[in-house]
Motif scaffolding. Structure first.
Motif, mmCIF file in Angstrom:
data_model
loop_
_atom_site.group_PDB
_atom_site.id
_atom_site.type_symbol
_atom_site.label_atom_id
_atom_site.label_comp_id
_atom_site.label_asym_id
_atom_site.label_seq_id
_atom_site.Cartn_x
_atom_site.Cartn_y
_atom_site.Cartn_z
ATOM 1 N N ARG A 28 0.833 -1.222 0.000
ATOM 2 C CA ARG A 28 0.000 0.000 0.000
ATOM 3 C C ARG A 28 0.862 1.265 0.000
ATOM 4 N NH1 ARG A 28 -3.329 -1.292 4.449
ATOM 5 N NH2 ARG A 28 -1.652 -0.414 5.665
ATOM 6 N N PRO A 32 -0.989 1.305 -5.543
ATOM 7 C CA PRO A 32 -2.419 1.406 -5.217
ATOM 8 C C PRO A 32 -3.118 0.043 -5.241
ATOM 9 C CG PRO A 32 -2.035 2.084 -7.486
ATOM 10 C CD PRO A 32 -0.687 1.830 -6.893
ATOM 11 N N VAL A 43 -7.536 -3.657 -4.659
ATOM 12 C CA VAL A 43 -7.290 -2.214 -4.476
ATOM 13 C C VAL A 43 -7.048 -1.964 -2.992
ATOM 14 C CG1 VAL A 43 -8.283 0.090 -4.718
ATOM 15 C CG2 VAL A 43 -8.712 -1.639 -6.469
ATOM 16 N N ARG A 45 -5.805 1.217 -1.177
ATOM 17 C CA ARG A 45 -5.814 2.476 -0.414
ATOM 18 C C ARG A 45 -7.234 2.957 -0.127
ATOM 19 N NH1 ARG A 45 -1.123 5.075 -4.204
ATOM 20 N NH2 ARG A 45 0.625 3.938 -3.270
ATOM 21 N N ASP A 48 -9.013 5.247 -2.738
ATOM 22 C CA ASP A 48 -9.407 4.533 -3.961
ATOM 23 C C ASP A 48 -10.590 3.605 -3.697
ATOM 24 O OD1 ASP A 48 -7.357 5.720 -5.430
ATOM 25 O OD2 ASP A 48 -5.915 4.145 -4.905
ATOM 26 N N ARG A 51 -13.793 5.645 -3.295
ATOM 27 C CA ARG A 51 -14.224 6.255 -4.557
ATOM 28 C C ARG A 51 -14.755 5.189 -5.524
ATOM 29 N NH1 ARG A 51 -10.947 7.136 -8.620
ATOM 30 N NH2 ARG A 51 -9.113 6.756 -7.321
ATOM 31 N N LEU A 52 -14.034 4.061 -5.612
ATOM 32 C CA LEU A 52 -14.414 3.045 -6.608
ATOM 33 C C LEU A 52 -15.716 2.316 -6.240
ATOM 34 C CD1 LEU A 52 -10.924 1.569 -7.603
ATOM 35 C CD2 LEU A 52 -12.343 3.172 -8.889
ATOM 36 N N ASP A 55 -18.084 4.062 -8.362
ATOM 37 C CA ASP A 55 -17.631 4.401 -9.708
ATOM 38 C C ASP A 55 -18.343 3.508 -10.736
ATOM 39 O OD1 ASP A 55 -16.134 4.540 -12.127
ATOM 40 O OD2 ASP A 55 -14.419 5.302 -11.009
ATOM 41 N N THR A 291 -14.513 -4.764 -13.695
ATOM 42 C CA THR A 291 -14.337 -3.499 -14.419
ATOM 43 C C THR A 291 -15.110 -3.588 -15.737
ATOM 44 O OG1 THR A 291 -12.306 -4.405 -15.367
ATOM 45 C CG2 THR A 291 -12.052 -2.920 -13.494
ATOM 46 N N LEU A 297 -5.038 3.853 -11.938
ATOM 47 C CA LEU A 297 -4.843 4.226 -10.535
ATOM 48 C C LEU A 297 -3.368 4.508 -10.320
ATOM 49 C CD1 LEU A 297 -6.812 1.633 -8.316
ATOM 50 C CD2 LEU A 297 -7.410 4.017 -8.755
ATOM 51 N N ASP A 298 -3.031 5.762 -10.064
ATOM 52 C CA ASP A 298 -1.664 6.141 -9.722
ATOM 53 C C ASP A 298 -0.640 5.502 -10.671
ATOM 54 O OD1 ASP A 298 0.415 7.280 -8.382
ATOM 55 O OD2 ASP A 298 0.337 5.922 -6.653
ATOM 56 N N LEU A 310 -12.299 -4.649 -3.863
ATOM 57 C CA LEU A 310 -12.075 -3.371 -3.189
ATOM 58 C C LEU A 310 -11.859 -3.737 -1.725
ATOM 59 C CD1 LEU A 310 -14.916 -1.293 -4.898
ATOM 60 C CD2 LEU A 310 -12.500 -1.496 -5.552
#
Ligand code: HEM
Length: 398
Positions: A28, A32, A43, A45, A48, A51-52, A55, A291, A297-298, A310
């Motif tokens: 971490r 990301p 994932v 962090r 992220d 937010r995801l 999303d 997805t 991501l980053d 997630l």
């Protein structure tokens, strides 16, 4: 389009399982996400993950999981095809609405009283023994009794209901054996029949009952009979293994950290114990998504059509949000919106009920057991994907 895509570290399942928190923390700090050697991404962090969850480039997994396990029909498959947890967009919203409205009308005070009585009844049976195996004697049973209250189940239906819930849930743990899948299918089918009968019989005129309100709204929302039934099975699935694991983790952490006496003296700390145990060792390690578009991501990229976890488990120890994240700290500022219960349109519908169950489970144990100690193996938790597995945990007090 990125000029240069950063490679994603690949992690073997065995290495991850050997030290999940340590592995997440190490990656971490620099990445990301990680890729699992067996497929899929995790994932890591907090920002992220949060937010995801909302999303639209990620979506719930629909029937991908049963297909992966070779299932294309049957009672387990129905749950994925017609339930809310795996559904997307308007189908999901329509299925979720009836449960959401009916739960919102449930009297939380009455539910709390029911859970408190059930918890006292469970522990009373063990007081003279001086010993309780927490998983089978208490933590597994309390959520089932709470669900029975919501679903108006008769006392004599409880043993079969409890057995079938336990057997069905085994399918949702990582890597079920073919025998476990067969047993879970049988259990899901029996549960479907039993709950279908209850739904048929429920008296919609009996106001105030979750089940009668649900039946009315499901009819108004034009859920098909199978859909109406599958949202109830989704509540059973969502409200059983999760709370069981959460209760064991909470009691185990408190006893192991030597905080039993302090919380017994100050019951006002119970809310903090619930929140901090869910943060430190969340009962649900991650939520699964697919997805539908490429995600960046980053500097790293997840292509479209890939499974992604997630990781609430990693996010809840992100030092950017939780200083000294590995400490079990009852003085942490309270989390009003606990990420442990997910986010976005699939956010947990049972959060209030789960917290009540955890609070009452602990409050009754604290009042009944002045000075319990852990006998034998301490708190042992496995896995990071979905609902985590907890081993037996024995308390002694004589
Ligand atoms: C400590 C206990 C619990 C935890 C940690 C927990 C956690 C979660 C999480 C993370 C999600 C989101 C899943 C996703 O986005 O894919 C979820 C969804 C859900 N939970 Fe819970 N849960 C708990 C207890 C309960 C209880 C007691 C109930 C009901 C009695 C319940 C019912 C549900 C339902 C129906 C959903 C699906 C919501 C949807 O898909 O729209 N949960 N839960």
């Amino acid at each position: 389009m990125l000029d240069q895509v950063r490679p994603v570290p690949i992690v073997e399942a065995a290495a991850l399982e050997a030290d999940i928190h340590g592995t997440f923390a190490a990656y971490r700090a620099t990445h990301p996400l990680i890729a699992l050697a067996g497929g899929g991404y995790v994932v890591l962090r907090y920002a992220d993950v949060e937010r995801l969850m909302s999303d639209p480039r990620l979506q719930a997994t629909e029937t991908a999981l049963p297909h992966q396990a070779g299932l294309t029909k049957g009672a387990l498959f129905d749950l994925f095809e017609h339930g809310m947890l795996t559904a997307n967009r308007e189908t999901h919203a329509r299925r979720r609405a009836a449960v959401s409205c009916a739960l919102a009308r449930e009297s939380l005070e009455r539910f709390r009283q029911h859970v408190r009585d059930a918890a006292s009844h469970l522990i009373d049976a063990y007081l003279d023994d001086g010993r309780l195996e927490l998983v089978s004697g208490y933590a597994r049973r309390l959520p089932v009794l709470a669900l029975a209250r919501l679903l108006d189940l008769a006392d004599d239906a409880l043993p079969a209901f409890e057995r079938d819930v336990l057997t069905m849930n085994a399918f949702f743990r990582p890597g079920p054996t073919p025998a476990a899948v067969d047993a879970a299918e049988g259990a899901a089918s029996r549960l479907q029949n039993a709950l279908g009968d209850r739904l048929d019989q429920v008296d919609v005129e009996r106001s105030g009952s979750f089940f009668s309100t649900y039946k009315t709204i499901a009819g108004e929302n034009q859920l098909s009979p199978l859909e109406a039934l599958m949202q109830i099975v989704s509540v059973v699935l969502g409200g059983s293994d999760t709370t069981r694991a959460a209760i064991v983790v909470m009691v185990g952490l408190l006893a192991e950290r030597g905080l039993w006496q302090e919380v017994r003296r100050q019951p006002a700390l119970i809310g903090a114990v619930v929140s901090e145990s869910l943060r430190c060792e969340p009962a649900v390690g991650s939520v699964p998504r697919l997805t539908v578009e490429e995600i960046e991501l980053d500097g790293t990229v997840v292509p479209a059509g890939r499974p992604v976890l997630l990781s609430t488990m990693s996010a809840l120890r992100d030092p950017d949000v939780f200083p000294n994240p590995d400490a079990f700290d009852l003085t942490r500022p309270p989390l009003r919106w606990h990420p442990m219960f997910g986010g976005g349109e699939h956010r947990c519908l049972g959060e209030a009920l789960a917290k009540i169950e955890m609070e009452e489970a602990l409050s009754v144990l604290l009042a009944s057991l002045p000075d319990p100690r852990i006998d034998g193996q301490g708190l042992t938790i496995h896995g990071h994907a979905g609902v985590r597995k907890v081993d037996e945990l024995t308390l002694r007090w004589h």
